[in-house]
Design an enzyme around this catalytic site. Sequence first.
Site, short mmCIF file in Angstrom:
data_model
loop_
_atom_site.label_atom_id
_atom_site.label_comp_id
_atom_site.label_asym_id
_atom_site.label_seq_id
_atom_site.Cartn_x
_atom_site.Cartn_y
_atom_site.Cartn_z
N ARG A 53 -3.44 -10.15 4.91
CA ARG A 53 -4.06 -10.15 3.57
C ARG A 53 -3.02 -9.60 2.61
O ARG A 53 -2.62 -8.44 2.70
CB ARG A 53 -5.32 -9.28 3.57
CG ARG A 53 -6.06 -9.26 2.23
CD ARG A 53 -7.32 -8.41 2.32
NE ARG A 53 -8.05 -8.39 1.05
CZ ARG A 53 -7.80 -7.55 0.06
NH1 ARG A 53 -6.84 -6.63 0.18
NH2 ARG A 53 -8.50 -7.60 -1.07
N LYS A 63 0.82 -1.21 0.00
CA LYS A 63 0.00 0.00 0.00
C LYS A 63 0.86 1.26 0.00
O LYS A 63 2.06 1.24 0.24
CB LYS A 63 -0.96 -0.02 1.19
CG LYS A 63 -2.12 -0.99 0.98
CD LYS A 63 -3.19 -0.85 2.04
CE LYS A 63 -4.42 -1.71 1.68
NZ LYS A 63 -5.46 -1.66 2.73
#
Length: 274
Positions: A255, A221
């Site tokens: 995740r 991210k």
Amino acid sequence: MTINCKGKLIDLSTPKVMGILNVTPDSFFDGGRYKDEKSILNQVESMLNQGATFIDIGAYSSRPNAPFVSEDEELQRILPIIKLLVDTFPDIVISVDTFRSKIAKATITAGAALINDISAGHLEDSMLQTVAGLHVPYIMMHMRGTPQTMQTMTEYDNLVKDINLYFSERVSKARALGIVDLILDPGFGFAKTLEQNFELLNTFELLNITDLPLLAGISRKSMIYKTLDTTASNALNGTTALHMIALQKGAKILRVHDVKEAKECITLYNQLHA
């Protein structure tokens, strides 16, 4: 700390890996990469062989400013893939990344095992009731607004306290409806600035007040690649570094886009705590 996925009890007292399969053309890292059956099957087989417990499938990108996708298009994207994967890998545990009750019901009927909702039921009033009726585990994430508006909603009185209050209300409502297996995702990157993402990771253990399993979704991210002045494609090393921090602070599910490296991280973490 177990969850029931299609009659299979999965023990989360030992951290597990959730491999990401985006079947969207516009996901921030792998959008458009898995367009045909061969590429999808190869990727999923690789993730399962590398140790993924869950495969999380999303057909609606939740990146900031993602374009709207209709329910029909989301269904057309995701249902054939679930059927393909269930037929090819009968023991697969599929998580469906959706905030829509219609998609949740259709995909669980098609063979998925749990629902991963970025809005914790806020974007569709019927979602919690639907999940309760399906009797499946439910991942509820913290977010404000929608993927189109969330980055304008980053003002908090106290970040962790506000997130805990949010989860307290959502968990209470889910429990009242009869949802048994709940997993909490604090939503790194969703209605949070770069600085807030690091504050959240640094205080991640304070989210444990519910005694529910925590999911960390930080893979590649912007909090990583912007800090390192690089790109999502070059953010694997940074991802692994922060995964270890998340594990040390109580994450039970990672995740991820890169299953092998996350699994190795968990193996080393387990050895540290053996």
